[in-house]
Design an enzyme around this catalytic site. Structure first.
Site, PDB file in Angstrom:
ATOM      1  N   HIS A  73      -5.536   1.718   0.892  1.00 28.38           N
ATOM      2  CA  HIS A  73      -5.687   1.666  -0.559  1.00 28.38           C
ATOM      3  C   HIS A  73      -5.720   0.251  -1.122  1.00 28.38           C
ATOM      4  O   HIS A  73      -6.066   0.061  -2.292  1.00 28.38           O
ATOM      5  CB  HIS A  73      -4.522   2.428  -1.207  1.00 28.38           C
ATOM      6  CG  HIS A  73      -3.172   1.912  -0.778  1.00 28.38           C
ATOM      7  ND1 HIS A  73      -2.638   2.190   0.464  1.00 28.38           N
ATOM      8  CD2 HIS A  73      -2.275   1.111  -1.397  1.00 28.38           C
ATOM      9  CE1 HIS A  73      -1.456   1.593   0.577  1.00 28.38           C
ATOM     10  NE2 HIS A  73      -1.220   0.933  -0.529  1.00 28.38           N
ATOM     11  N   HIS A 108       1.581  -1.955   5.591  1.00 27.22           N
ATOM     12  CA  HIS A 108       1.618  -1.569   4.185  1.00 27.22           C
ATOM     13  C   HIS A 108       2.263  -0.196   4.039  1.00 27.22           C
ATOM     14  O   HIS A 108       2.403   0.553   5.008  1.00 27.22           O
ATOM     15  CB  HIS A 108       0.203  -1.496   3.603  1.00 27.22           C
ATOM     16  CG  HIS A 108      -0.524  -2.802   3.620  1.00 27.22           C
ATOM     17  ND1 HIS A 108      -1.894  -2.901   3.477  1.00 27.22           N
ATOM     18  CD2 HIS A 108      -0.072  -4.072   3.762  1.00 27.22           C
ATOM     19  CE1 HIS A 108      -2.254  -4.167   3.532  1.00 27.22           C
ATOM     20  NE2 HIS A 108      -1.168  -4.896   3.709  1.00 27.22           N
ATOM     21  N   HIS A 172     -10.162 -14.818   4.667  1.00 28.26           N
ATOM     22  CA  HIS A 172      -8.743 -14.440   4.750  1.00 28.26           C
ATOM     23  C   HIS A 172      -7.919 -15.695   4.927  1.00 28.26           C
ATOM     24  O   HIS A 172      -8.249 -16.564   5.726  1.00 28.26           O
ATOM     25  CB  HIS A 172      -8.501 -13.480   5.918  1.00 28.26           C
ATOM     26  CG  HIS A 172      -7.115 -12.921   5.951  1.00 28.26           C
ATOM     27  ND1 HIS A 172      -6.051 -13.611   6.489  1.00 28.26           N
ATOM     28  CD2 HIS A 172      -6.611 -11.741   5.494  1.00 28.26           C
ATOM     29  CE1 HIS A 172      -4.962 -12.880   6.376  1.00 28.26           C
ATOM     30  NE2 HIS A 172      -5.267 -11.746   5.777  1.00 28.26           N
ATOM     31  N   GLN A 293      -0.145  -9.399  -2.645  1.00 24.17           N
ATOM     32  CA  GLN A 293      -1.576  -9.630  -2.433  1.00 24.17           C
ATOM     33  C   GLN A 293      -2.059 -10.875  -3.173  1.00 24.17           C
ATOM     34  O   GLN A 293      -2.984 -11.559  -2.722  1.00 24.17           O
ATOM     35  CB  GLN A 293      -2.377  -8.401  -2.884  1.00 24.17           C
ATOM     36  CG  GLN A 293      -2.147  -7.156  -2.044  1.00 24.17           C
ATOM     37  CD  GLN A 293      -2.638  -7.315  -0.607  1.00 24.17           C
ATOM     38  OE1 GLN A 293      -3.549  -8.074  -0.325  1.00 24.17           O
ATOM     39  NE2 GLN A 293      -1.993  -6.604   0.311  1.00 24.17           N
TER      40      GLN A 293
END
Length: 422
Positions: A73, A108, A172, A293
């Site tokens: 998600h 997560h 990233h 995040q």
């Protein structure tokens, strides 16, 4: 005056910057890239012409149990677009195969039923068994990573006779790029394996940075894990500013991924600047769901702000802080220097949950002050040693006060996650 739009949650925030002190908006050329087909055509073309391996329907021949790894998600991967193409190819080669969709959550929190319905839709969920990876669940021991860490991977994935993954590629902040091998590590890895791979020495390594795979120890372990898991085929996409697919790559988990990374590096890199104030966002929903995040966008902004300058981060953070251990690090710290020293002394095998995110946020805070615009309670923002602001306008005013210069140089990075500074 130049007006800049910043993604924020499901919407946008905007601001007009005075021309005389504005260094510019660092917008990757991807924003003007014209895709060579519709999203559907791009994905289908990539899957039909894979890089470095046979077509998926050939790989599927004779297979009885196929597992497809999908992102969770926190990632804007258009699974509803990619999965039907993969399923059709698998069914073409193995009509009677049992297919399991495994949500690669890494460490997560588990994806909820509602999030799964939004991500997959009822038509996809009905075509295959859907499982959510648990990083503390059943695993198979695959030996050791090149770095020496134990490689423990999801039992369901390892027992498949064909392992496939979807995903998307962007820069990233310490793995170089997302996508490809990350579906396995951290995607379906045991918590102990993820912690070892995210150890302080690796995070501090000069090659563990956005837009770089060469010599990157984090990437090396991840790729090894993907090979050990026998990840046979990937389909990864690159998303444009409107979250539509503008590029797709498919095939071998290393070669196809490298092709996608080369595309991202070319179309998402911008020249570095040196600003007193940098205003950025974490790319909007779902990438700005929490403080955890948002560290990704902050890491990019650090590269454009002068030492002692100010970063204004726009992240709605509707899901809160994003990690209990991450929050606890800052709440319990006697001071930030001591916290950073403690992290750097931690052995790889003793790496704690969320330690890497704390380490990178500490690096940012050591370099610049951070003003955080979000929906969070001000006291929670202060717990992370950042300054809260309820609006972009308030944050800009605070930033000018912090810098103390009558005409500070200001730069904007509308999407801090999707931008590589060179």
């Amino acid at each position: 005056m130049p007006r800049v739009m910043f993604p924020y949650g499901h919407g946008q925030l905007e601001h007009e910057f005075p021309e005389e002190s504005f260094l510019g908006s660092l917008v990757p050329p991807l924003c003007s890239y014209v895709a060579e087909g519709t999203p559907q055509e791009l994905v289908e073309r990539a899957v039909r012409t894979p890089i470095g391996c046979p077509p998926l329907h050939i790989l599927a021949q004779g297979k009885r149990h196929v597992v497809i790894l999908v992102s969770d998600h926190t990632r804007p991967v258009p699974s509803r677009l990619i999965l039907p193409v993969l399923l059709a190819e698998i069914r073409r080669g193995a009509p009677k195969a049992q297919i399991t969709i495994l949500v690669a959550t890494g460490c997560h929190r588990a994806t909820t039923e509602e999030e799964l319905r939004k991500k997959l839709g009822p038509e996809l969920a009905g075509q295959a068994r859907v499982l959510v990876h648990d990083c503390d669940g059943p695993v198979i021991d695959c030996g050791y990573l090149p770095s020496g860490g134990r490689l423990l991977l999801n039992k369901t994935a390892l027992e498949a006779d064909l392992l496939v993954a979807e995903g998307f590629i962007e820069s990233h902040f310490f793995a170089g790029f997302s996508g490809g091998r990350k579906s396995v590590l951290p995607g379906i890895a045991d918590r102990r394996t993820v912690l070892y791979n995210h150890n302080a020495g690796f995070i501090a390594h000069p090659c563990a940075r956005a837009g770089n795979l060469l010599g990157n120890p984090v990437h090396a372990d991840m790729l090894y894990a993907a090979r050990a898991a026998r990840l046979a085929f990937i389909c990864n996409v690159v998303l444009g500013p409107d979250r539509n697919v503008v590029y797709a790559t498919a095939g071998d988990c290393a070669l196809a991924h490298e092709a996608g990374c080369a595309f991202v590096h070319k179309w998402c890199s911008v020249p570095r600047v040196a600003a007193d104030i940098v205003v950025t966002s974490n790319g909007g929903y779902p990438l700005d769901q929490n403080v955890y995040q948002a560290v990704k966008g902050l890491s990019t902004a650090q590269g454009a702000v002068k030492k002692g300058g100010v970063i204004v981060m726009l992240a709605q953070a509707a899901d809160g802080h994003g990690g209990e251990a991450f929050l606890s690090d800052f709440v319990r710290a006697r001071d930030l220097v001591h916290l950073e020293e403690t992290i750097m002394r931690t052995r790889p095998e003793d790496t704690r949950p969320d330690q890497w995110q704390s380490q990178i946020l500490l690096r940012v805070l050591r370099h610049a002050r951070v003003i955080f615009v979000s929906a969070l309670p001000p006291e929670l923002v202060r717990a992370f040693h950042m300054m809260p602001a309820s609006s972009l306008e308030e944050a800009i005013t605070l930033a000018h006060q912090c810098v103390g210069s009558p005409l500070p140089a200001v730069a904007a990075i509308p999407d801090g996650v999707g931008t590589i500074l060179r």
